[in-house]
Design an enzyme around this catalytic site. Sequence first.
Site, mmCIF file in Angstrom:
data_model
loop_
_atom_site.group_PDB
_atom_site.id
_atom_site.type_symbol
_atom_site.label_atom_id
_atom_site.label_comp_id
_atom_site.label_asym_id
_atom_site.label_seq_id
_atom_site.Cartn_x
_atom_site.Cartn_y
_atom_site.Cartn_z
ATOM 1 C CE1 TYR A 47 -4.275 0.567 -0.389
ATOM 2 C CE2 TYR A 47 -4.504 -1.178 1.239
ATOM 3 C CZ TYR A 47 -5.050 -0.366 0.259
ATOM 4 O OH TYR A 47 -6.367 -0.493 -0.057
ATOM 5 C CD GLU A 49 -4.784 4.832 0.426
ATOM 6 O OE1 GLU A 49 -4.461 4.406 1.549
ATOM 7 O OE2 GLU A 49 -5.961 5.008 0.063
ATOM 8 C CG ASP A 198 -7.521 10.592 -24.439
ATOM 9 O OD1 ASP A 198 -6.497 9.894 -24.594
ATOM 10 O OD2 ASP A 198 -8.621 10.120 -24.105
ATOM 11 C CB THR A 224 -3.929 4.059 -22.387
ATOM 12 O OG1 THR A 224 -3.751 4.127 -23.805
ATOM 13 C CG2 THR A 224 -5.359 4.364 -22.041
ATOM 14 C CE LYS A 227 -6.234 2.675 -26.451
ATOM 15 N NZ LYS A 227 -6.453 3.365 -25.159
ATOM 16 N NE ARG A 233 -6.116 -3.397 -20.614
ATOM 17 C CZ ARG A 233 -6.100 -3.528 -21.942
ATOM 18 N NH1 ARG A 233 -5.299 -4.408 -22.513
ATOM 19 N NH2 ARG A 233 -6.880 -2.795 -22.694
HETATM 20 N N1 DSN Z 1 -10.978 0.960 -25.933
HETATM 21 C C1 DSN Z 1 -10.031 1.843 -26.546
HETATM 22 C C2 DSN Z 1 -9.940 1.663 -28.019
HETATM 23 O O1 DSN Z 1 -10.145 0.557 -28.483
HETATM 24 O O2 DSN Z 1 -9.629 2.606 -28.726
HETATM 25 C C3 DSN Z 1 -10.278 3.229 -26.182
HETATM 26 O O3 DSN Z 1 -10.192 3.332 -24.815
#
Ligand code: DSN
Length: 415
Positions: A47, A49, A198, A224, A227, A233
């Site tokens: 933990y 925080e 974003d 994120t 990707k 993730r």
């Molecule tokens: N789920 C993602 C995508 O496939 O683009 C976006 O968050």
Amino acid sequence: MILDKEVQAYFRKEEERQNGGIELIASENYPSVDVREASSSIFMAKYAEGYPSHRYYGGCENVDAVENLAMERAQKLFRVAYVNVQPHSGSQANFAAYHALIKPGDKVLSLTLNDGGHLTHGSPVSFSASTYDFVHYPLGEDGKLDYDIIAKKLDEENPDLFLAGYSAYPYAIDFKRMRELIDAHNAAKGAHCLFMVDMAHIAGIVAAGLCQNPCDYADLVTTTTHKTLRGPRGGLIMTNREDLVKPIKSAVFPYTQGGPLEHIIASKAVNFLEDLQPSFKEYMQNVLDNTKAAAEELSRLGCVVSGTENHLFLLNVLDSFGLTGLEAQTKLESIGITTNKNMIHGDTLKPSQTSGLRIGFAASTTRGCTKKQVIEIADLIYEVLRGKEEDLSRYKEKVAGITSTWKDVMDLHQL
Ligand code: DSN
């Protein structure tokens, strides 16, 4: 290997599915062995925080060191002054980002959702629309961002926040121009519109220096990490504005999250080191080249396809083959090619059907997909979608032939 046989069996099946298939979902990718191992480290038991050196628990010296390392590496990777590495996901990052920038009820100008936005960009089914007043700018008639429309919408709507960054937009984004439009609008109207990006889909392209860096122009940038970056993730929030660091920190913890996932933060740190290597830039250039080659081949075959200036393109399957996106997705999945149905600009079908498929080459390129194989895959997509054949075994063999030459998803080494 875990002892729970029931769960282990599904891991094995998923490995087989991933190894035997051609992954063309534009938001997916394969992490390295190191990234996976870090994400299941003993840091999971801690933990923490708070933030490094300011935690609510003792015994944080090791997680502090690694969280600092993750931040330093992310700052270097994105050429930005501050990165918060704690957001659990992209949606959580956006949730915190809005809170850091604006107040409930404030107006946000984002892309029309069917044109490639994201649920957290004002969809009625997301917290975003019930907390903030979202209005939208459409794409131009050619399906590309129209900066004159954006300028007009800024003046008409006078928003508190302008949002860019999309999940199904295949072209380059001129963040510099957006900054100029917002500055001009603010100066002319005495307004205070902020600029948020974003960049979840294109973060890898940004990291590789192969497109404009939104951090140079936006007040705040979210992403994120799983990707095009090929990390675990998770999410990130970054800024060059010193005055936004404190609001971002308190918006992440304690406003939207509790204990950070320090095992995932460690995995992010490992991934950032991988992405700082020259080989990552080479990989990203190969993704761009492969994606372009596939779009061009489908276009050569007569398909209605968007162009591409990044890692994805949209194939209009309704006009090309008389199929809905759902039908095309299902047909391709039955031979081992994974894609996702997607709305296209001006779509007349419901989101559950759609007229398009979104196709990307980030994941397959990680496994070693060559330019020659890209053409074979595009030809395969064309043949399967236009074919009336019930017997798909010939196509399945072709998919198996291609994937048998690729790296095993469990044995990828990015360093
Ligand atoms: N789920 C993602 C995508 O496939 O683009 C976006 O968050």
